[in-house]
Motif scaffolding. Structure first.
Motif, PDB file in Angstrom:
ATOM      1  N   MET A   2     -67.593 -18.683 -84.065  1.00 32.25           N
ATOM      2  CA  MET A   2     -66.337 -18.275 -84.708  1.00 32.25           C
ATOM      3  C   MET A   2     -66.032 -16.808 -84.418  1.00 32.25           C
ATOM      4  O   MET A   2     -64.879 -16.453 -84.146  1.00 32.25           O
ATOM      5  CB  MET A   2     -66.388 -18.546 -86.207  1.00 32.25           C
ATOM      6  CG  MET A   2     -66.451 -20.025 -86.537  1.00 32.25           C
ATOM      7  SD  MET A   2     -66.233 -20.441 -88.294  1.00 32.25           S
ATOM      8  CE  MET A   2     -67.454 -19.454 -89.116  1.00 32.25           C
ATOM      9  N   ILE A   3     -67.035 -15.944 -84.448  1.00 32.20           N
ATOM     10  CA  ILE A   3     -66.837 -14.534 -84.140  1.00 32.20           C
ATOM     11  C   ILE A   3     -66.360 -14.372 -82.699  1.00 32.20           C
ATOM     12  O   ILE A   3     -65.492 -13.545 -82.401  1.00 32.20           O
ATOM     13  CB  ILE A   3     -68.144 -13.729 -84.384  1.00 32.20           C
ATOM     14  CG1 ILE A   3     -68.494 -13.722 -85.866  1.00 32.20           C
ATOM     15  CG2 ILE A   3     -68.038 -12.320 -83.821  1.00 32.20           C
ATOM     16  CD1 ILE A   3     -67.492 -13.036 -86.760  1.00 32.20           C
ATOM     17  N   ASN A   4     -66.899 -15.190 -81.786  1.00 38.21           N
ATOM     18  CA  ASN A   4     -66.437 -15.130 -80.395  1.00 38.21           C
ATOM     19  C   ASN A   4     -64.972 -15.506 -80.265  1.00 38.21           C
ATOM     20  O   ASN A   4     -64.258 -14.946 -79.430  1.00 38.21           O
ATOM     21  CB  ASN A   4     -67.294 -16.023 -79.502  1.00 38.21           C
ATOM     22  CG  ASN A   4     -68.625 -15.400 -79.161  1.00 38.21           C
ATOM     23  OD1 ASN A   4     -68.874 -14.230 -79.428  1.00 38.21           O
ATOM     24  ND2 ASN A   4     -69.510 -16.194 -78.575  1.00 38.21           N
ATOM     25  N   VAL A   5     -64.512 -16.458 -81.073  1.00 35.83           N
ATOM     26  CA  VAL A   5     -63.082 -16.799 -81.077  1.00 35.83           C
ATOM     27  C   VAL A   5     -62.259 -15.569 -81.436  1.00 35.83           C
ATOM     28  O   VAL A   5     -61.257 -15.256 -80.780  1.00 35.83           O
ATOM     29  CB  VAL A   5     -62.784 -17.953 -82.071  1.00 35.83           C
ATOM     30  CG1 VAL A   5     -61.290 -18.094 -82.321  1.00 35.83           C
ATOM     31  CG2 VAL A   5     -63.373 -19.257 -81.568  1.00 35.83           C
ATOM     32  N   ILE A   6     -62.690 -14.843 -82.466  1.00 33.72           N
ATOM     33  CA  ILE A   6     -61.950 -13.674 -82.937  1.00 33.72           C
ATOM     34  C   ILE A   6     -62.017 -12.545 -81.908  1.00 33.72           C
ATOM     35  O   ILE A   6     -60.995 -11.941 -81.573  1.00 33.72           O
ATOM     36  CB  ILE A   6     -62.508 -13.193 -84.304  1.00 33.72           C
ATOM     37  CG1 ILE A   6     -62.490 -14.312 -85.347  1.00 33.72           C
ATOM     38  CG2 ILE A   6     -61.775 -11.946 -84.779  1.00 33.72           C
ATOM     39  CD1 ILE A   6     -61.157 -14.957 -85.594  1.00 33.72           C
TER      40      ILE A   6
END
Length: 146
Positions: free
Chosen positions: A59-63
């Motif tokens: 999820m952090i990589n998406v952001i």
């Protein structure tokens, strides 16, 4: 929701256990929902911490790298509980990141997230291109978690 780039590789369940959008303000809510659904789907306390850490990295990589928005789905694929995270960023060459057995060097833009995910998940599949990236992971079996 748009069809995932990986849908041609693995048949997906008709009804995901969780399907939700993801942006920065959604992170805490989605983490809570993933934890709750994962417990209901049979992950035990020994598995859940690594699982939540792996999903959180995706999820952090998406952001950070994937355009700032995406989707998170929890579903059964080929009988395995699976998390699918999709973003709408520019994509990347995943050959530089997986499979990697040794810990990568940290860079200004990160560089360890997918390695961490690979250490905490049993299965990691990446499909990335100019329209975005979809990553699917499965939790480690009970006897290997932690």
């Amino acid at each position: 929701m748009a069809e995932s780039p990986l849908d041609h590789l693995l048949p997906t369940a008709a009804e995901p256990f969780l399907s939700t959008s993801l942006t920065l303000p959604d992170l805490t809510r989605v983490r809570r929902e993933v934890r709750a659904v994962s417990h209901r789907c049979g992950l035990d306390d020994d598995q859940i911490e690594d699982w939540i850490s792996a999903v959180n990295e995706l999820m952090i990589n998406v952001i950070r790298h994937g355009g700032g928005r995406g989707t998170v789905r929890l579903l059964l694929l080929n009988g395995r509980f699976t998390c699918e995270v999709t973003d709408y960023g520019p994509g990347f060459n995943n050959a530089h990141y997986v499979p990697r057995t040794e810990r990568p060097s940290l860079s200004e833009t990160g560089g360890m997230g997918l390695w961490v995910v690979g250490q905490m998940a049993d299965f990691l599949l990446i499909d990335s291109g100019p329209a975005g990236t979809t990553i699917r992971i499965t939790p480690r079996p009970k006897d290997t978690a932690g």
